[in-house]
Design a protein around this motif. Structure first.
Motif, PDB file in Angstrom:
ATOM      1  N   UNK A  34       0.839 -90.180 -19.246  1.00 47.80           N
ATOM      2  CA  UNK A  34       1.989 -90.261 -20.159  1.00 47.80           C
ATOM      3  C   UNK A  34       2.938 -89.081 -19.975  1.00 47.80           C
ATOM      4  N   UNK A  35       4.219 -89.351 -20.299  1.00 46.96           N
ATOM      5  CA  UNK A  35       5.268 -88.320 -20.351  1.00 46.96           C
ATOM      6  C   UNK A  35       5.410 -87.564 -19.037  1.00 46.96           C
ATOM      7  N   UNK A  36       5.399 -88.284 -17.938  1.00 49.50           N
ATOM      8  CA  UNK A  36       5.629 -87.679 -16.637  1.00 49.50           C
ATOM      9  C   UNK A  36       6.920 -88.236 -16.027  1.00 49.50           C
ATOM     10  N   UNK A  37       7.075 -88.091 -14.720  1.00 49.96           N
ATOM     11  CA  UNK A  37       8.315 -88.515 -14.056  1.00 49.96           C
ATOM     12  C   UNK A  37       8.042 -89.568 -12.983  1.00 49.96           C
ATOM     13  N   UNK A  38       7.105 -90.433 -13.285  1.00 47.16           N
ATOM     14  CA  UNK A  38       6.700 -91.456 -12.319  1.00 47.16           C
ATOM     15  C   UNK A  38       7.687 -92.619 -12.354  1.00 47.16           C
ATOM     16  N   UNK A  39       8.251 -92.947 -11.211  1.00 43.37           N
ATOM     17  CA  UNK A  39       9.223 -94.045 -11.130  1.00 43.37           C
ATOM     18  C   UNK A  39       8.656 -95.258 -10.398  1.00 43.37           C
ATOM     19  N   UNK A  40       7.523 -95.084  -9.713  1.00 45.86           N
ATOM     20  CA  UNK A  40       6.936 -96.188  -8.964  1.00 45.86           C
ATOM     21  C   UNK A  40       5.415 -96.030  -8.934  1.00 45.86           C
ATOM     22  N   UNK A  41       4.721 -97.168  -9.070  1.00 48.58           N
ATOM     23  CA  UNK A  41       3.253 -97.158  -9.059  1.00 48.58           C
ATOM     24  C   UNK A  41       2.755 -97.858  -7.795  1.00 48.58           C
ATOM     25  N   UNK A  42       2.266 -97.107  -6.818  1.00 47.59           N
ATOM     26  CA  UNK A  42       1.650 -97.752  -5.637  1.00 47.59           C
ATOM     27  C   UNK A  42       0.238 -98.215  -5.988  1.00 47.59           C
ATOM     28  N   UNK A  43       0.080 -99.491  -6.238  1.00 50.52           N
ATOM     29  CA  UNK A  43      -1.195-100.008  -6.736  1.00 50.52           C
ATOM     30  C   UNK A  43      -2.320 -99.828  -5.725  1.00 50.52           C
ATOM     31  N   UNK A  44      -1.980 -99.669  -4.460  1.00 48.43           N
ATOM     32  CA  UNK A  44      -3.035 -99.457  -3.456  1.00 48.43           C
ATOM     33  C   UNK A  44      -3.734 -98.111  -3.644  1.00 48.43           C
ATOM     34  N   UNK A  45      -3.103 -97.212  -4.431  1.00 52.60           N
ATOM     35  CA  UNK A  45      -3.706 -95.904  -4.701  1.00 52.60           C
ATOM     36  C   UNK A  45      -4.437 -95.851  -6.040  1.00 52.60           C
ATOM     37  N   UNK A  46      -4.532 -96.982  -6.725  1.00 51.22           N
ATOM     38  CA  UNK A  46      -5.251 -97.022  -7.997  1.00 51.22           C
ATOM     39  C   UNK A  46      -6.678 -97.505  -7.769  1.00 51.22           C
ATOM     40  N   UNK A  47      -7.689 -96.807  -8.323  1.00 55.60           N
ATOM     41  CA  UNK A  47      -9.078 -97.246  -8.170  1.00 55.60           C
ATOM     42  C   UNK A  47      -9.280 -98.639  -8.768  1.00 55.60           C
ATOM     43  N   UNK A  48     -10.049 -99.460  -8.107  1.00 61.71           N
ATOM     44  CA  UNK A  48     -10.296-100.828  -8.585  1.00 61.71           C
ATOM     45  C   UNK A  48     -11.178-100.857  -9.826  1.00 61.71           C
ATOM     46  N   UNK A  49     -11.767 -99.726 -10.168  1.00 63.19           N
ATOM     47  CA  UNK A  49     -12.646 -99.650 -11.346  1.00 63.19           C
ATOM     48  C   UNK A  49     -11.875 -99.437 -12.646  1.00 63.19           C
ATOM     49  N   UNK A  50     -10.549 -99.243 -12.572  1.00 60.03           N
ATOM     50  CA  UNK A  50      -9.750 -98.916 -13.770  1.00 60.03           C
ATOM     51  C   UNK A  50      -9.806-100.037 -14.811  1.00 60.03           C
ATOM     52  N   UNK A  51     -10.023 -99.620 -16.071  1.00 57.95           N
ATOM     53  CA  UNK A  51      -9.963-100.544 -17.198  1.00 57.95           C
ATOM     54  C   UNK A  51      -8.811-100.199 -18.147  1.00 57.95           C
ATOM     55  N   UNK A  52      -8.406 -98.929 -18.150  1.00 56.96           N
ATOM     56  CA  UNK A  52      -7.335 -98.459 -19.036  1.00 56.96           C
ATOM     57  C   UNK A  52      -6.326 -97.684 -18.198  1.00 56.96           C
ATOM     58  N   UNK A  53      -5.064 -98.097 -18.293  1.00 59.16           N
ATOM     59  CA  UNK A  53      -3.986 -97.405 -17.583  1.00 59.16           C
ATOM     60  C   UNK A  53      -2.832 -97.172 -18.565  1.00 59.16           C
ATOM     61  N   UNK A  54      -2.552 -95.913 -18.835  1.00 56.16           N
ATOM     62  CA  UNK A  54      -1.495 -95.536 -19.787  1.00 56.16           C
ATOM     63  C   UNK A  54      -0.371 -94.839 -19.030  1.00 56.16           C
ATOM     64  N   UNK A  55       0.820 -95.453 -19.076  1.00 54.10           N
ATOM     65  CA  UNK A  55       1.998 -94.926 -18.372  1.00 54.10           C
ATOM     66  C   UNK A  55       3.177 -94.754 -19.325  1.00 54.10           C
ATOM     67  N   UNK A  56       2.910 -94.406 -20.525  1.00 51.54           N
ATOM     68  CA  UNK A  56       3.955 -94.274 -21.545  1.00 51.54           C
ATOM     69  C   UNK A  56       4.953 -93.163 -21.170  1.00 51.54           C
ATOM     70  N   UNK A  57       6.229 -93.450 -21.458  1.00 50.29           N
ATOM     71  CA  UNK A  57       7.312 -92.462 -21.327  1.00 50.29           C
ATOM     72  C   UNK A  57       7.403 -91.886 -19.914  1.00 50.29           C
ATOM     73  N   UNK A  58       7.479 -92.765 -18.937  1.00 49.40           N
ATOM     74  CA  UNK A  58       7.756 -92.346 -17.568  1.00 49.40           C
ATOM     75  C   UNK A  58       9.141 -92.863 -17.169  1.00 49.40           C
ATOM     76  N   UNK A  59       9.373 -93.025 -15.898  1.00 48.03           N
ATOM     77  CA  UNK A  59      10.686 -93.469 -15.412  1.00 48.03           C
ATOM     78  C   UNK A  59      10.600 -94.800 -14.679  1.00 48.03           C
ATOM     79  N   UNK A  60       9.707 -95.633 -15.143  1.00 43.70           N
ATOM     80  CA  UNK A  60       9.559 -96.955 -14.528  1.00 43.70           C
ATOM     81  C   UNK A  60      10.753 -97.836 -14.889  1.00 43.70           C
ATOM     82  N   UNK A  61      11.367 -98.422 -13.897  1.00 46.63           N
ATOM     83  CA  UNK A  61      12.489 -99.332 -14.130  1.00 46.63           C
ATOM     84  C   UNK A  61      12.213-100.731 -13.587  1.00 46.63           C
ATOM     85  N   UNK A  62      11.056-100.914 -12.941  1.00 45.45           N
ATOM     86  CA  UNK A  62      10.685-102.223 -12.400  1.00 45.45           C
ATOM     87  C   UNK A  62       9.177-102.269 -12.209  1.00 45.45           C
TER      88      UNK A  62
END
Length: 516
Positions: A34-62
């Motif tokens: 949360x509250x970072x400057x992330x504008x893009x999420x490369x899903x190939x870098x996310x562990x497949x074991x994730x159950x909770x992903x919180x990206x509140x207040x970033x710079x996602x536009x798509x």
């Protein structure tokens, strides 16, 4: 170490890139960024074991790159306070990408198309908890009823459990999706005003003329729909023109705006077609209440409804708040010039120049009846009003952000403080006194150029006058300070977003448009 951690929280650390280092956390189940400057999420870098992903207040536009290969076990996704609003983002929120999603937080995003978003979310088979407050479409009357009926699998909406009674009340709204338009209806009510000082309280010894009358009214600005026809009129700078336009034809304009909006909606998407000839644009318009004469408690009872189709603009307006102002209108009335006066003046001049007694007869020849008529005319003279003098007595800012956060109503007693205004009588007294002292000083100056005795006397007199002037000034200031001690001025204000309380109520409101 990497195989030990199941939770990783990196909050407000200016993170902008998610690299493949995350894949080392083989047992990671919860990732909070949360509250970072992330504008893009490369899903190939996310562990497949994730159950909770919180990206509140970033710079996602798509959400394009985020959904190509999303974590298959993800149950909670937090995307609130990001600039997500497009139809492509909506199409990426389906069961094809999130088959096991149980909780979704989309609060404080910029979604405006409620039917399209709910249609996509209805495909999520496991969705139980949904947060949508803060999106522009939540300002519409159809929210939350339309959402409750469109998502029967939902258990919790915006932090509140959905009861069986609530589901029953809104049953059938989902079938009316073709009639539902995402536009807001806000009602602003100005009630009682207390604490205004009596403008005539200090004018007991005022002359008969001019006759001074005071009236008061409240002005504020609010967002509303506007067609090109009303745009030209409202662009005038004259206050009265704006007032008549906004007041006199407001109901008709609002109704025409409703019909115009429905006529220009695309049947398949429900989106406003900007290429059509009938346009509706949101603008900030100034509304004025009716004028009331002074009283200790002035009840304006002014209620005005604003229809807004630009829900994104309304969200910004509500977050900024509303400015309310108390206005005073002062009118001076003078006796109208009598028809007899112009004829009498030349005769009087002739008498003074020639000194003839015979010339007095035109003035004195009037009968007693004529004199009695003249007296009657003088007792009730016809008055001519000057142009009104308007001034602002005070203003106050009212926050309305709670309406965006889910509240339906803001009910506030606005405190404008005491009006620190000197009475006109005190001001006039001070000006006249200063003029008189100045004239006396100028009259004494020639004598000061005389002998030394005279100069000494005049010096003593001027000192005395100076003391008197100071004393008078102190008195005037003391009087004005007494007049300033006033109670705070308060204004009752209510701003309410119209919300449908049941499907039957919505049906009654939409039925006339359906038959037309």
């Amino acid at each position: 170490m990497y195989s030990y951690f199941t939770t990783l929280r990196i909050v407000d650390k200016a993170v902008s890139v998610i690299d493949d280092g995350l894949l080392k956390f083989s047992k990671l189940e919860e990732l909070v960024l949360s509250a970072n400057k992330i504008s893009e999420i490369p899903v190939e870098n996310l562990p497949s074991t994730l159950k909770i992903l919180e990206l509140r207040a970033n710079r996602l536009s798509a959400l394009n790159s985020f959904t190509s290969c999303s974590p298959p076990r993800l149950q909670y996704l937090g995307l609130s306070s990001n600039s997500l609003s497009s139809h492509r983002d909506i199409s990426n929120l389906t069961d094809r990408h999130w088959p096991q999603l149980v909780c979704l937080d989309l609060s404080d995003c910029e979604f405006q198309n409620q039917p399209a978003l709910l249609s996509a979310l209805s495909t999520l088979p496991s969705l139980k908890t949904l947060v949508l407050e803060g999106n522009p479409f939540t300002l519409a009357p159809s929210y939350p009823g339309f959402t409750v009926d469109s998502l029967p699998q939902l258990s919790c909406l915006d932090g509140s459990w959905i009861s069986a009674e609530e589901r029953h009340r809104f049953r059938g709204l989902a079938k009316m999706s073709d009639l539902i338009v995402d536009q807001a209806s806000a009602t602003v009510n100005v009630g009682r005003v207390k604490g205004l000082p009596d403008p005539l309280s200090a004018d007991e010894n005022a002359p008969d003329f001019p006759v001074v009358t005071y009236s008061y009214f409240i002005t504020y600005e609010f967002l509303s729909d506007q067609t090109p026809a009303t745009l030209d009129v409202n662009s005038e700078s004259n206050f009265d023109t704006e007032h008549v336009t906004e007041e006199g034809s407001s109901d008709a304009d609002l109704q025409s705006n409703k019909n115009c909006l429905r006529a220009t909606l695309k049947p398949d998407t429900g989106v406003l077609n900007s290429e059509e000839t009938c346009h509706v644009a949101a603008h900030v318009s100034r509304h004025s209440t009716s004028k009331l004469t002074w009283s200790e408690c002035m009840d304006f009872s002014d209620t005005h409804m604003f229809i807004v189709s630009d829900l994104g603009g309304l969200k910004k307006f509500l977050n900024q708040g509303l400015n309310l102002t108390i206005e005073e209108e002062k009118v001076l009335s003078w006796p109208a010039a009598s028809e007899d006066i112009p004829a009498a003046k030349p005769n009087r001049n002739v008498k003074e120049k020639k000194g003839g007694k015979g010339k007095e007869s035109p003035i004195k020849s009037g009968s007693n009846k004529d004199k009695s008529k003249d007296k009657k005319k003088k007792s009730v003279p016809e008055l001519v009003q000057d142009a009104p003098i308007r001034r602002s007595l005070g203003s106050v800012h009212i926050p309305l952000g709670s309406l965006v956060k889910g509240d339906h109503k803001v009910d506030v007693l606005c405190d404008l403080g005491a009006l620190h205004a000197e009475s006109e009588v005190v001001q006039t007294l001070g000006k006249d006194l200063g003029k008189k002292i100045k004239e006396e000083k100028e009259d004494k100056e020639p004598k000061r150029r005389g002998g030394s005795d005279t100069r000494q006397k005049n010096t003593a007199l001027s000192k005395g006058k100076g003391k008197g002037k100071k004393d008078h000034e102190v008195d005037v200031q003391a009087d004005s300070s007494v007049s300033v001690q006033l109670e705070p001025v308060t204004v009752e204000l209510t701003v309410k977003l119209e919300k449908w309380q049941s499907a039957s109520e919505a049906h009654q409101l939409l039925l006339p448009h359906q038959t037309s």
